[in-house]
Design a protein around this motif. Structure first.
Motif, short mmCIF file in Angstrom:
data_model
loop_
_atom_site.label_atom_id
_atom_site.label_comp_id
_atom_site.label_asym_id
_atom_site.label_seq_id
_atom_site.Cartn_x
_atom_site.Cartn_y
_atom_site.Cartn_z
N ARG A 259 5.39 -7.34 0.58
CA ARG A 259 7.06 -5.59 -0.04
C ARG A 259 6.13 -4.78 -0.44
O ARG A 259 6.89 -3.76 -0.97
CB ARG A 259 7.53 -6.51 -1.57
N MET A 260 4.56 -4.20 -0.29
CA MET A 260 4.07 -3.35 -0.62
C MET A 260 4.54 -2.34 0.65
O MET A 260 4.87 -2.38 1.62
CB MET A 260 2.33 -3.57 -0.85
N HIS A 261 4.33 -1.00 0.45
CA HIS A 261 4.83 0.51 0.88
C HIS A 261 3.66 1.10 1.18
O HIS A 261 3.90 1.19 2.22
CB HIS A 261 5.71 0.97 -0.17
N SER A 262 2.18 0.67 0.51
CA SER A 262 1.12 1.65 0.72
C SER A 262 0.65 0.01 1.72
O SER A 262 0.25 -0.37 1.42
CB SER A 262 0.83 1.05 -0.36
N VAL A 263 0.35 1.08 2.90
CA VAL A 263 -0.80 0.88 3.45
C VAL A 263 -1.84 0.36 3.45
O VAL A 263 -2.20 -0.04 3.11
CB VAL A 263 -0.46 1.90 5.79
N ARG A 266 -2.03 -2.13 1.02
CA ARG A 266 -2.23 -3.52 2.20
C ARG A 266 -3.13 -4.10 2.01
O ARG A 266 -3.54 -5.57 2.34
CB ARG A 266 -0.60 -3.87 3.08
#
Length: 346
Positions: A259-263, A266
């Motif tokens: 669900r994380m948007h930050s690569v 993650r």
């Protein structure tokens, strides 16, 4: 019918002329035929892992080298976390406890094996065998529980980062470590006391290079089926329950990571979790084989290889795994090395 007394009369002069050494040997042989325990016969004889062939000399040297690296790596990890202020976090505090356990866990068995090979001192007293068995199970179970609690630490850090300082406070970390030590000592006390209560007779030779419960039970001259069932239940509590806890924690972590948007976030989360998962698999896998599989699936050669894996190789790999894939540890290590270099130049 009369021939038996006459035979005994003919044997009496020979018996009378026997030496004290012969008397002691006969007493030992007579005692070894029946049950014996702490109050009777001295103890056991361990099986050496290696013989004097060139191949085994190389393998022995390799095991000694791995043991030295394990001691050096884990000691360096403990000192590094203690010396570097930015590593004074719950995750690294638990990691330092893992390294601390590994130092003693591998030292319970390997030094005795080394001394036995170099000097032929393969015998071990009944009490010494019990002590080795106790500390081996104590430290092993404590490490199992600590690895499960480290999974909880990763779960809180990734899934509840805002509550992390409260949920993983200094007091909570100390309680976690105390719980792992208490659980390990309770497991070891139960298993050691139950194992040593059996009468042992016949051969004193343990088909293993240290006193481990499955190998010792093969020498018992009593029915151990009920105790083996207790051992299985204990294995479920000490091994399968933490494995279930770890699996659940990482399933929730995986959901949160996806669900994380930050690569970058993650990637960092997966890197931290992959190190811990690697250590878990290396440690739990051999233990499940040793304590959960029925005796029909075991052989002395396989048990030796598996035991060397989790008593020597895994403790050596743990600090390496956490160092190579962790920029904070490698950065702190470079900083400490640079600091030592400056001190040396001044």
């Amino acid at each position: 019918m009369n021939s038996l007394p006459s035979c005994r009369l003919r044997d009496q002069p020979a018996a009378a002329s026997s030496t004290p050494v012969a008397h002691a040997r006969e007493a030992w042989q007579e005692a070894s035929r029946g049950p014996w325990n702490l109050s009777s016969i001295p103890g056991f004889v361990l099986t050496s892992l290696f013989d004097e062939s060139q191949t085994h000399l190389f393998l022995f040297s390799l095991v000694v080298l791995i043991y030295i690296l394990a001691m050096a790596g884990n000691t360096a990890m403990v000192l590094l976390i203690w010396a570097e202020a930015r590593l004074h976090t719950p995750m690294y505090f638990l990691l330092s406890q893992l390294s601390f356990l590994d130092i003693f866990f591998t030292s319970v068995t390997v030094p005795k094996m080394i001394v036995g090979f170099l000097f032929g001192w393969t015998s071990i007293s009944f009490g010494g065998c019990g002590a080795q068995m106790f500390f081996f199970m104590f430290l092993g179970a404590a490490e199992c529980l600590l690895l499960a609690l480290m999974a909880y630490d990763r779960y809180v850090a990734i899934c509840n980062p805002l509550h992390y300082p409260v949920l993983m406070s200094r007091r909570v970390c100390l309680l976690m470590v105390a719980a792992s030590w208490l659980g390990g000592s309770l497991n070891a006390s139960i298993q050691t006391s139950l194992t040593l209560q059996f009468p042992y007779c016949g051969s004193r030779k343990i088909s293993h290079f240290f006193c481990e419960v499955p190998s010792l039970l093969t020498l018992a001259c009593a029915d151990t089926e009920t105790y083996e069932q207790v051992l299985f239940v204990t294995g479920v509590v000490v091994l399968l329950v933490p494995i279930t806890f770890i699996t659940t924690s990482y399933a929730l972590i995986l959901v949160a990571v996806l669900r994380m948007h930050s690569v970058e976030g993650r990637r960092k989360a997966l890197a931290t979790c992959s190190s811990h998962l690697t250590v878990v698999n290396l440690f739990y896998g051999p233990l499940v084989y040793t304590y959960m599989l029925p005796a029909t699936y075991h052989s002395p050669g396989q048990d030796d290889v598996v035991s060397v894996f989790y008593t020597v190789l895994t403790p050596m790999l743990n600090p390496v795994i956490y160092s190579l894939r962790n920029k904070e540890v490698t950065g702190a290590m470079k900083k400490v090395i640079a600091r030592c270099g400056v001190c040396r130049n001044t």
